[in-house]
Design a protein around this motif. Structure first.
Motif, PDB file in Angstrom:
ATOM      1  N   ILE A 102       0.884  -1.174  -0.032  1.00 28.77           N
ATOM      2  CA  ILE A 102      -0.100   0.137  -0.017  1.00 28.77           C
ATOM      3  C   ILE A 102       0.922   1.420  -0.081  1.00 28.77           C
ATOM      4  O   ILE A 102       0.602   2.169  -0.590  1.00 28.77           O
ATOM      5  CB  ILE A 102      -0.896  -0.005   1.321  1.00 28.77           C
ATOM      6  N   ASN A 103       2.025   1.161   0.708  1.00 23.98           N
ATOM      7  CA  ASN A 103       2.775   2.347   0.956  1.00 23.98           C
ATOM      8  C   ASN A 103       3.767   2.597  -0.307  1.00 23.98           C
ATOM      9  O   ASN A 103       4.512   3.404  -0.347  1.00 23.98           O
ATOM     10  CB  ASN A 103       3.628   2.237   2.082  1.00 23.98           C
ATOM     11  N   HIS A 104       3.818   1.481  -1.238  1.00 23.17           N
ATOM     12  CA  HIS A 104       4.557   1.590  -2.265  1.00 23.17           C
ATOM     13  C   HIS A 104       3.625   1.131  -3.517  1.00 23.17           C
ATOM     14  O   HIS A 104       3.732  -0.126  -4.136  1.00 23.17           O
ATOM     15  CB  HIS A 104       5.805   0.751  -2.308  1.00 23.17           C
ATOM     16  N   PRO A 105       2.760   2.136  -4.273  1.00 21.39           N
ATOM     17  CA  PRO A 105       1.940   1.812  -5.046  1.00 21.39           C
ATOM     18  C   PRO A 105       2.454   1.228  -6.305  1.00 21.39           C
ATOM     19  O   PRO A 105       1.649   0.589  -7.182  1.00 21.39           O
ATOM     20  CB  PRO A 105       1.317   3.221  -5.162  1.00 21.39           C
ATOM     21  N   TRP A 118      -6.720  -1.048  -1.483  1.00 15.86           N
ATOM     22  CA  TRP A 118      -6.743  -0.698   0.137  1.00 15.86           C
ATOM     23  C   TRP A 118      -6.724   0.466   0.458  1.00 15.86           C
ATOM     24  O   TRP A 118      -5.646   1.004  -0.047  1.00 15.86           O
ATOM     25  CB  TRP A 118      -5.840  -1.779   0.506  1.00 15.86           C
ATOM     26  N   LYS A 119      -7.475   0.956   1.068  1.00 14.71           N
ATOM     27  CA  LYS A 119      -7.551   2.443   1.519  1.00 14.71           C
ATOM     28  C   LYS A 119      -7.151   2.604   3.047  1.00 14.71           C
ATOM     29  O   LYS A 119      -7.818   1.702   3.807  1.00 14.71           O
ATOM     30  CB  LYS A 119      -8.733   3.382   0.972  1.00 14.71           C
ATOM     31  N   VAL A 120      -6.358   3.547   3.436  1.00 16.77           N
ATOM     32  CA  VAL A 120      -6.205   3.691   4.847  1.00 16.77           C
ATOM     33  C   VAL A 120      -7.143   4.791   5.498  1.00 16.77           C
ATOM     34  O   VAL A 120      -7.103   5.682   5.005  1.00 16.77           O
ATOM     35  CB  VAL A 120      -4.689   4.259   5.031  1.00 16.77           C
ATOM     36  N   GLY A 121      -7.813   4.325   6.304  1.00 19.98           N
ATOM     37  CA  GLY A 121      -8.839   5.296   6.820  1.00 19.98           C
ATOM     38  C   GLY A 121     -10.102   5.434   6.180  1.00 19.98           C
ATOM     39  O   GLY A 121     -10.512   4.672   5.351  1.00 19.98           O
ATOM     40  N   LYS A 122     -10.801   6.537   6.225  1.00 22.91           N
ATOM     41  CA  LYS A 122     -12.236   6.655   5.775  1.00 22.91           C
ATOM     42  C   LYS A 122     -12.248   7.349   4.506  1.00 22.91           C
ATOM     43  O   LYS A 122     -11.146   7.523   3.878  1.00 22.91           O
ATOM     44  CB  LYS A 122     -12.847   7.667   6.670  1.00 22.91           C
ATOM     45  N   ILE A 123     -13.304   7.206   3.966  1.00 22.11           N
ATOM     46  CA  ILE A 123     -13.603   7.829   2.339  1.00 22.11           C
ATOM     47  C   ILE A 123     -13.070   9.194   2.251  1.00 22.11           C
ATOM     48  O   ILE A 123     -13.230  10.126   3.202  1.00 22.11           O
ATOM     49  CB  ILE A 123     -14.759   7.777   2.154  1.00 22.11           C
ATOM     50  N   GLY A 124     -12.274   9.569   1.308  1.00 21.79           N
ATOM     51  CA  GLY A 124     -11.897  10.977   1.026  1.00 21.79           C
ATOM     52  C   GLY A 124     -10.335  11.035   1.489  1.00 21.79           C
ATOM     53  O   GLY A 124      -9.690  12.099   1.331  1.00 21.79           O
ATOM     54  N   ASP A 125      -9.814   9.886   2.410  1.00 22.65           N
ATOM     55  CA  ASP A 125      -8.423  10.222   2.527  1.00 22.65           C
ATOM     56  C   ASP A 125      -7.640   9.033   2.026  1.00 22.65           C
ATOM     57  O   ASP A 125      -7.029   8.301   2.505  1.00 22.65           O
ATOM     58  CB  ASP A 125      -8.416   9.835   4.244  1.00 22.65           C
ATOM     59  N   ASP A 126      -7.783   9.032   0.644  1.00 25.62           N
ATOM     60  CA  ASP A 126      -7.423   8.063  -0.064  1.00 25.62           C
ATOM     61  C   ASP A 126      -5.664   7.964  -0.151  1.00 25.62           C
ATOM     62  O   ASP A 126      -5.163   6.863  -0.751  1.00 25.62           O
ATOM     63  CB  ASP A 126      -7.807   7.945  -1.719  1.00 25.62           C
ATOM     64  N   ASP A 127      -5.050   8.970   0.094  1.00 21.29           N
ATOM     65  CA  ASP A 127      -3.338   9.081  -0.135  1.00 21.29           C
ATOM     66  C   ASP A 127      -2.937   8.644   1.212  1.00 21.29           C
ATOM     67  O   ASP A 127      -1.619   8.879   0.980  1.00 21.29           O
ATOM     68  CB  ASP A 127      -3.125  10.480  -0.504  1.00 21.29           C
ATOM     69  N   ALA A 128      -3.590   8.535   2.161  1.00 24.18           N
ATOM     70  CA  ALA A 128      -3.038   7.966   3.603  1.00 24.18           C
ATOM     71  C   ALA A 128      -1.980   7.053   3.512  1.00 24.18           C
ATOM     72  O   ALA A 128      -2.294   5.975   2.711  1.00 24.18           O
ATOM     73  CB  ALA A 128      -4.103   7.766   4.680  1.00 24.18           C
ATOM     74  N   LYS A 129      -1.057   6.944   4.322  1.00 19.83           N
ATOM     75  CA  LYS A 129      -0.119   5.876   4.242  1.00 19.83           C
ATOM     76  C   LYS A 129      -0.435   4.863   5.482  1.00 19.83           C
ATOM     77  O   LYS A 129      -0.773   5.374   6.406  1.00 19.83           O
ATOM     78  CB  LYS A 129       1.545   6.143   4.409  1.00 19.83           C
ATOM     79  N   VAL A 130       0.125   3.583   5.588  1.00 20.74           N
ATOM     80  CA  VAL A 130       0.197   2.682   6.794  1.00 20.74           C
ATOM     81  C   VAL A 130       1.136   3.053   7.426  1.00 20.74           C
ATOM     82  O   VAL A 130       2.246   3.215   7.043  1.00 20.74           O
ATOM     83  CB  VAL A 130       0.158   1.299   6.160  1.00 20.74           C
ATOM     84  N   ASN A 131       0.763   3.085   8.841  1.00 23.05           N
ATOM     85  CA  ASN A 131       1.917   3.237  10.068  1.00 23.05           C
ATOM     86  C   ASN A 131       2.689   1.985   9.862  1.00 23.05           C
ATOM     87  O   ASN A 131       2.237   0.929  10.473  1.00 23.05           O
ATOM     88  CB  ASN A 131       1.337   3.581  11.290  1.00 23.05           C
ATOM     89  N   VAL A 132       3.897   1.917   9.437  1.00 25.02           N
ATOM     90  CA  VAL A 132       4.858   0.644   9.814  1.00 25.02           C
ATOM     91  C   VAL A 132       5.800   0.846  11.088  1.00 25.02           C
ATOM     92  O   VAL A 132       6.744   0.002  10.765  1.00 25.02           O
ATOM     93  CB  VAL A 132       5.401   0.634   8.365  1.00 25.02           C
TER      94      VAL A 132
END
Length: 523
Positions: free
Chosen positions: A327-330, A480-494
């Motif tokens: 997810i963090n590396h599209p 796979w999206k991180v968080g709610k709708i509208g926050d499509d560019d969020a990254k996973v906390n690794v």
């Protein structure tokens, strides 16, 4: 929650520490000087314990080795430890001196626990361990058994994807780690006992809760018997909790065995072994007075517990880390999806295990996740006899910690070791380490995600099958999206969380968005 001590408890601890301090200063010094490995400066009584973090054992060890060297002799309270942090020294433990390091130290408070060291992974090297290892390799993890259990693994992956499709239709955020744990646990249960562990209501939640609690407690006692003669203090703090969790496991496993016996109408002493699952084979040995090795019902349950915890936690965490990095590396995510589409072509079906050999980039992605986040970041052994490692004397009984986390992030071996770069595992890659070097790394113990030597994880083959196929299905079917709708560019906390393994610091809460629905044609 703070621990409130009574005056009596406070003075008891104070007296014990005072006694240890006096014992340290007036102890007899050894008359024979041995060439022990180097050791950082230590404090009285506690030794090097102050240099270690309870949250990140592997990272603490990495910091120590970076500063003081790849082979260290540590004193952790009353325990002695050899810390190994390079592939060359790991090769000594896993290969050159494998038999000398074929034991594991006894689990803390083992004498007080219902199963003690009756399990397979913690058993002393001997007839019982050899018998159980043989059973694993010839029955549970043999190629013919992996072939027989393939359909059940595929069924569990399909059920997971079906559940994610339903969540996607409702725009739900899902605790993906919890769902993957359920899928993995069911796959393991079906391999071992021909049944799903979560067919009864909230049983899966109970199992997950107990597994998490066990890992939390294991982290607190993972440095061994640091209190020496005052280990009862440690049992007072953690042992009673371990007993409580162990008794809950015992109750659940006994219920599962009885259900298994009842469901099978059980007496398989004259049956063909090809028709039996592992639980059947264990019960058959248990009832056979002429068996190669007599085992107890307690040993059966302890062995099953090892398989459930080891198989579930390690595979689940690896899948979480892999999908998080994707997810963090599209760009990497897109390459995996393109590879899957090129192999499946116009076939409107879910990716399967038989497709995995044709997906080298996917396999490279999983290997890279294993390199960065090994399931067992610190492999523990015990020295069975006095021996030498490159001229240094290692005493019998010394606990040995091989920091595979440090080895697989060693900048002398890996280019940009903290970067997620799957291309390093591809033979066709011109950057970093190519595939031929990877094969050589395995031989030289540079890639030790599953340990090494005769006590190497016996379930690595089936773990790779499940992880590769599940990750492929997650990429094939969903964005796979991180968080709610509208926050499509969020990254996973690794960020790595506290634990004896390498759990994620935060739950992997994701919102699946359907890319391909393999069930659409059947609805």
């Amino acid at each position: 929650m703070a621990i409130i001590l009574s005056d009596a408890q406070y003075y008891l601890i104070l007296c014990c520490l005072s006694f240890l301090l006096l014992k340290y200063f007036f102890r007899k010094r050894p008359t024979n000087s041995r060439n022990l490995p180097p050791s950082p400066p230590a404090l009285p009584v506690i030794g090097h314990l102050h240099l270690l973090s309870s949250d990140h054992q592997a990272i603490s060890f990495l910091n120590l080795s970076t500063k003081h060297g790849p082979l260290l002799h540590l004193r952790l309270g009353a325990s002695r430890m050899l810390l190994v942090s390079s592939s060359s020294f790991a090769a000594q433990v896993f290969k050159a001196q494998d038999l000398s390091f074929a034991d594991r130290p006894a689990f803390a408070f083992a004498d007080e626990l219902p199963y003690g060291n009756s399990g397979f992974f913690g058993a002393e090297y001997g007839d019982y361990w050899k018998f159980m290892k043989k059973l694993c390799m010839t029955e549970l993890f043999a190629p013919r058994q992996l072939e027989r259990s393939r359909a059940s693994r595929q069924t569990e992956i399909a059920k997971f994807c079906g559940s994610m499709v339903e969540s996607a239709n409702r725009n739900e955020v899902v605790d993906v780690g919890a769902e993957l744990m359920k899928m993995t646990n069911n796959s393991t249960c079906k391999m071992v006992m021909s049944t799903s562990c979560s067919e009864k209501g909230d049983e899966a939640a109970r199992i997950r809760e107990m597994m998490i609690k066990t890992l939390q407690l294991a982290t607190k006692v993972s440095y061994g018997d640091v209190l020496g003669p005052f280990k009862r203090l440690g049992f007072w703090l953690y042992g009673t909790q371990l007993v409580h969790v162990s008794l809950k496991y015992d109750e659940l496993l006994e219920e599962m065995l009885k259900d298994h016996e009842k469901r099978q109408g059980w007496d398989h002493r004259d049956d063909d072994d090809d028709d039996l699952d592992l639980a059947d084979l264990l019960l058959k040995v248990y009832q056979d007075d002429k068996a190669e090795l007599k085992i107890t019902r307690t040993q059966i349950k302890a062995f099953l517990l090892d398989l459930f915890i080891g198989g579930t936690i390690s595979s689940t965490e690896t899948m979480q880390w892999t999908i998080a990095e994707l997810i963090n590396h599209p760009d990497v995510f897109s390459k995996v999806r393109q590879e899957i589409n090129s192999v499946l072509g116009s076939a409107c079906r879910l990716v399967e295990e038989t497709d995995i050999p044709s997906l080298p980039y996917l396999q490279a992605v999983v290997k890279e996740a294993l390199r960065l986040y090994p399931p067992s970041p610190v492999v523990i052994r015990k020295c069975r006899q006095n021996c030498k490692i490159k001229g240094f004397d290692i005493n019998q009984g010394t606990m040995v910690a091989i920091n595979v986390y440090a080895i697989m992030r060693d900048p002398e071996i890996w280019d940009n070791p903290n970067e997620f770069r799957p291309e390093r595992f591809l033979a066709s890659s011109n950057e970093g380490h190519d595939g031929l070097e990877y094969d050589q790394k395995e031989q030289n113990f540079n890639f030790v995600a599953f340990g090494g030597g005769r006590r190497r994880c016996p379930g690595s083959a089936v773990a790779l099958l499940l992880v590769n196929t599940a990750v492929a299905a997650m990429v094939q079917c969903f964005d796979w999206k991180v968080g709610k709708i509208g926050d499509d560019d969020a990254k996973v906390n690794v960020q790595i969380g506290a634990g004896i393994s390498l759990p994620m610091a935060s739950p992997l809460n994701l919102r699946p968005v359907i890319h391909f629905n393999p069930f659409a044609s059947s609805i």
